[in-house]
Scaffold this motif. Structure first.
Motif, PDB file in Angstrom:
ATOM      1  N   ARG A  34       0.698  -1.281  -0.035  1.00 43.91           N
ATOM      2  CA  ARG A  34      -0.043   0.016  -0.019  1.00 43.91           C
ATOM      3  C   ARG A  34       0.995   1.300  -0.071  1.00 43.91           C
ATOM      4  O   ARG A  34       0.412   2.110  -0.846  1.00 43.91           O
ATOM      5  N   SER A  35       2.000   1.295   0.695  1.00 45.69           N
ATOM      6  CA  SER A  35       2.821   2.345   0.911  1.00 45.69           C
ATOM      7  C   SER A  35       3.516   2.411  -0.712  1.00 45.69           C
ATOM      8  O   SER A  35       3.409   3.815  -1.058  1.00 45.69           O
ATOM      9  N   THR A  36       3.754   1.670  -1.246  1.00 41.65           N
ATOM     10  CA  THR A  36       4.285   1.861  -2.690  1.00 41.65           C
ATOM     11  C   THR A  36       3.185   2.471  -3.581  1.00 41.65           C
ATOM     12  O   THR A  36       3.605   3.442  -4.455  1.00 41.65           O
ATOM     13  N   TRP A  37       1.820   2.115  -3.340  1.00 39.77           N
ATOM     14  CA  TRP A  37       0.900   2.555  -4.181  1.00 39.77           C
ATOM     15  C   TRP A  37       0.683   4.148  -4.090  1.00 39.77           C
ATOM     16  O   TRP A  37       0.113   4.934  -4.702  1.00 39.77           O
ATOM     17  N   ASP A  38       0.850   4.445  -2.576  1.00 36.86           N
ATOM     18  CA  ASP A  38       0.520   5.745  -2.103  1.00 36.86           C
ATOM     19  C   ASP A  38       1.569   6.566  -2.569  1.00 36.86           C
ATOM     20  O   ASP A  38       1.099   7.596  -2.969  1.00 36.86           O
ATOM     21  N   TRP A  39       2.929   6.218  -2.725  1.00 38.26           N
ATOM     22  CA  TRP A  39       4.075   7.074  -3.566  1.00 38.26           C
ATOM     23  C   TRP A  39       3.530   7.133  -4.957  1.00 38.26           C
ATOM     24  O   TRP A  39       4.215   8.144  -5.368  1.00 38.26           O
ATOM     25  N   ALA A  40       3.314   6.267  -5.448  1.00 41.36           N
ATOM     26  CA  ALA A  40       2.652   6.217  -6.888  1.00 41.36           C
ATOM     27  C   ALA A  40       1.552   7.367  -6.990  1.00 41.36           C
ATOM     28  O   ALA A  40       1.564   8.290  -7.979  1.00 41.36           O
ATOM     29  N   LEU A  41       0.619   7.432  -6.117  1.00 42.03           N
ATOM     30  CA  LEU A  41      -0.457   8.477  -6.012  1.00 42.03           C
ATOM     31  C   LEU A  41       0.386   9.869  -5.915  1.00 42.03           C
ATOM     32  O   LEU A  41       0.051  10.774  -6.540  1.00 42.03           O
ATOM     33  N   PHE A  42       1.136   9.990  -5.056  1.00 44.59           N
ATOM     34  CA  PHE A  42       2.030  11.267  -4.879  1.00 44.59           C
ATOM     35  C   PHE A  42       2.667  11.844  -6.468  1.00 44.59           C
ATOM     36  O   PHE A  42       2.541  12.943  -6.737  1.00 44.59           O
ATOM     37  N   VAL A  43       3.429  10.747  -6.876  1.00 39.31           N
ATOM     38  CA  VAL A  43       4.023  11.080  -8.136  1.00 39.31           C
ATOM     39  C   VAL A  43       2.859  11.484  -9.173  1.00 39.31           C
ATOM     40  O   VAL A  43       3.067  12.358  -9.996  1.00 39.31           O
ATOM     41  N   GLY A  44       1.779  10.528  -9.283  1.00 35.01           N
ATOM     42  CA  GLY A  44       0.657  10.868 -10.294  1.00 35.01           C
ATOM     43  C   GLY A  44      -0.086  12.206 -10.030  1.00 35.01           C
ATOM     44  O   GLY A  44      -0.535  12.723 -10.845  1.00 35.01           O
ATOM     45  N   GLY A  45       0.169  12.824  -8.609  1.00 36.35           N
ATOM     46  CA  GLY A  45      -0.553  14.126  -8.481  1.00 36.35           C
ATOM     47  C   GLY A  45       0.577  15.294  -8.671  1.00 36.35           C
ATOM     48  O   GLY A  45       0.379  16.325  -9.144  1.00 36.35           O
ATOM     49  N   ALA A  46       1.861  15.120  -8.051  1.00 38.72           N
ATOM     50  CA  ALA A  46       2.826  16.282  -8.104  1.00 38.72           C
ATOM     51  C   ALA A  46       3.419  16.557  -9.320  1.00 38.72           C
ATOM     52  O   ALA A  46       3.735  17.411  -9.765  1.00 38.72           O
ATOM     53  N   ALA A  47       3.986  15.290 -10.156  1.00 39.54           N
ATOM     54  CA  ALA A  47       4.517  15.456 -11.369  1.00 39.54           C
ATOM     55  C   ALA A  47       3.738  16.256 -12.509  1.00 39.54           C
ATOM     56  O   ALA A  47       4.269  17.264 -13.065  1.00 39.54           O
ATOM     57  N   PRO A  48       2.488  16.000 -12.721  1.00 36.86           N
ATOM     58  CA  PRO A  48       1.701  16.627 -13.600  1.00 36.86           C
ATOM     59  C   PRO A  48       1.740  18.271 -13.273  1.00 36.86           C
ATOM     60  O   PRO A  48       1.627  19.120 -13.913  1.00 36.86           O
ATOM     61  N   ALA A  49       1.314  18.373 -11.942  1.00 37.86           N
ATOM     62  CA  ALA A  49       1.200  19.588 -11.510  1.00 37.86           C
ATOM     63  C   ALA A  49       2.386  20.587 -11.696  1.00 37.86           C
ATOM     64  O   ALA A  49       2.383  21.739 -11.929  1.00 37.86           O
ATOM     65  N   LEU A  50       3.498  20.011 -11.476  1.00 38.62           N
ATOM     66  CA  LEU A  50       4.817  20.799 -11.791  1.00 38.62           C
ATOM     67  C   LEU A  50       5.149  20.710 -13.312  1.00 38.62           C
ATOM     68  O   LEU A  50       5.356  22.073 -13.611  1.00 38.62           O
ATOM     69  N   LEU A  51       4.970  19.847 -13.911  1.00 40.87           N
ATOM     70  CA  LEU A  51       5.451  19.868 -15.375  1.00 40.87           C
ATOM     71  C   LEU A  51       4.304  20.915 -16.202  1.00 40.87           C
ATOM     72  O   LEU A  51       4.655  21.428 -17.083  1.00 40.87           O
ATOM     73  N   PHE A  52       3.133  21.010 -15.730  1.00 40.47           N
ATOM     74  CA  PHE A  52       1.964  21.873 -16.568  1.00 40.47           C
ATOM     75  C   PHE A  52       2.511  23.272 -16.363  1.00 40.47           C
ATOM     76  O   PHE A  52       2.401  24.050 -17.314  1.00 40.47           O
ATOM     77  N   GLY A  53       3.073  23.559 -15.161  1.00 47.22           N
ATOM     78  CA  GLY A  53       3.481  24.806 -14.899  1.00 47.22           C
ATOM     79  C   GLY A  53       4.877  25.262 -15.525  1.00 47.22           C
ATOM     80  O   GLY A  53       4.879  26.323 -16.186  1.00 47.22           O
ATOM     81  N   VAL A  54       5.662  24.297 -15.817  1.00 50.90           N
ATOM     82  CA  VAL A  54       6.928  24.276 -16.687  1.00 50.90           C
ATOM     83  C   VAL A  54       6.546  24.417 -18.007  1.00 50.90           C
ATOM     84  O   VAL A  54       6.896  25.283 -18.916  1.00 50.90           O
ATOM     85  N   ALA A  55       5.467  23.760 -18.703  1.00 45.40           N
ATOM     86  CA  ALA A  55       4.993  24.307 -19.904  1.00 45.40           C
ATOM     87  C   ALA A  55       4.682  25.601 -20.193  1.00 45.40           C
ATOM     88  O   ALA A  55       4.995  26.311 -21.295  1.00 45.40           O
ATOM     89  N   VAL A  56       3.916  26.130 -19.165  1.00 45.60           N
ATOM     90  CA  VAL A  56       3.406  27.537 -19.294  1.00 45.60           C
ATOM     91  C   VAL A  56       4.678  28.537 -19.336  1.00 45.60           C
ATOM     92  O   VAL A  56       4.512  29.376 -19.790  1.00 45.60           O
TER      93      VAL A  56
END
Length: 387
Positions: free
Chosen positions: A121-143
């Protein structure tokens, strides 16, 4: 009279520029708090029950919220084909990273509760972290890269060509200003996720979310202010020179574009657009105050206002530019020369007028049905639920 001539081509182009902004803002307002909750998950929830509470606040709605992302991509493809061709090919590796993170998120949602093993469960929780943080960061980088300009040019037959190596195009996106824009995006959506958890959760999860959300809001405000100063004194803007044909054929090479000055000169030409950054700063300030005071519904609404203002400020500052070119400014894409045909935009507008209200009504109904807090008793009473 042909029906589509009832609306001028120039007006249709502006309408679809505005609708593209509405779709992007809609995505940030809805799926934005999903990504924010994912980025917050390892820090606001210390036990498995607390993590399940946080996850179940977004579990029933995240799939529907991604509709706005799909609609935005579809609108770019259909209404702004040159923009789709240039950006989706030039930003291919960055978009692949974003899509990989977005694909990882549903997998994590579906699999984390399939086994009771804490490590699983901890592994998938960190996957959820990546799935939330990475797009949020990269969308801003694109802008940020759009504001800086992209190193491409168009051949006489309008084929986009990029400078640098294939992998260098991805690394080249990680410029200091673009990374600052990414920090603003990430902190803004973390604040939004905290506002959502404040509304939907209770106890330690909500309290920790409020504490982190206040800090994220301060980072977002500071980063947004710094980005404005950077744009004023450190980034060259773009401007159209010569005669501008607003209802002519879509060929960017017909336009005359010069680089120089500052993007913020738009506020001298159109002072009314100052409302957008004012909304951004005011929304952040009021959301932070709401988080500190423990207010719920109003805090989420202020957070939404902040997001809408910040995103709108980018589009209004750049107008009429959509994607400027640093290699050949004449190849820059603008509202007046990068759209589909008059008829295509009209047919799409009719379809949007029919289906957009249905989407909004259905979305409102879903949120009404799912209104209320997620408690530990809820998740404890259903230990083998999907999440």
């Amino acid at each position: 009279m042909i029906l589509h001539t009832l609306i001028d081509y120039e007006i249709l182009r502006v309408i679809w520029w505005a609708l593209l902004g509405v779709l992007l803002i809609g995505f940030a307002l809805t799926d934005g708090f999903d990504m924010g909750v994912g980025a917050l998950l390892p820090f606001v929830a210390k036990t498995d029950v607390e993590r399940r509470v946080a996850i179940n606040t977004v579990g029933p709605v995240w799939e529907g919220n991604q509709v706005w992302f799909i609609l935005g991509g579809g609108a770019i493809f259909a209404a702004w084909p040159p923009l789709y061709a240039v950006s989706f090919s030039g930003f291919y590796l960055a978009m692949f990273a974003v899509l990989s993170a977005l694909i990882l998120r549903p997998v994590a949602f579906k699999y984390r509760s399939k086994r009771d093993d804490p490590r699983w469960r901890s592994t998938w929780d960190w996957a959820l972290f990546v799935g939330g943080a990475a797009p949020a960061l990269l969308f801003g980088v694109a802008v940020g890269n759009v504001l800086l300009g992209v190193p491409f040019h168009l051949t006489p037959d309008l084929m986009p060509m990029y400078d640098g190596t294939y992998y260098g195009k991805f690394l080249g996106l990680l410029r200091p200003f673009a990374l600052l824009a990414g920090v603003v995006s990430l902190s803004m959506l973390v604040m939004h996720g905290a506002a959502w958890l404040s509304l939907k959760a209770e106890g330690p999860v909500a309290e920790r979310a409020r504490t982190i959300g206040v800090r994220a809001g301060m980072v977002a405000a500071g980063g947004y202010a710094l980005a404005g100063l950077w744009m004023a004194f450190g980034i060259d803007g773009f401007s159209l020179t010569g005669d501008v044909v607003r209802d002519g054929p879509s060929n960017p090479l017909y336009s005359e574009v010069a680089r120089g000055g500052t993007w913020l000169s738009a506020y001298l030409e159109r002072p009314w657009i100052i409302f957008a950054p004012v909304m951004g700063f005011a929304g952040i300030g009021l959301a932070v105050r709401g988080l500190q005071a423990g207010r719920e519904v109003s805090t989420l609404l202020w957070s939404k206002m902040a997001i809408a203002g910040i995103i709108a400020s980018v589009g209004l500052t750049m107008f009429p530019f959509i994607l400027p070119s640093t290699v050949d400014p004449t190849s820059s894409l603008t509202v007046w020369d990068a759209s589909s045909s008059h008829l295509t935009l009209f047919v799409m507008l009719v379809a949007t007028a029919i289906f957009m209200p249905l989407i909004l009504l259905y979305t409102a109904w879903v949120y009404k049905v799912l209104w209320g807090k997620v408690t530990e008793d809820d998740v404890n009473g259903n230990s083998h639920s999907l999440y």
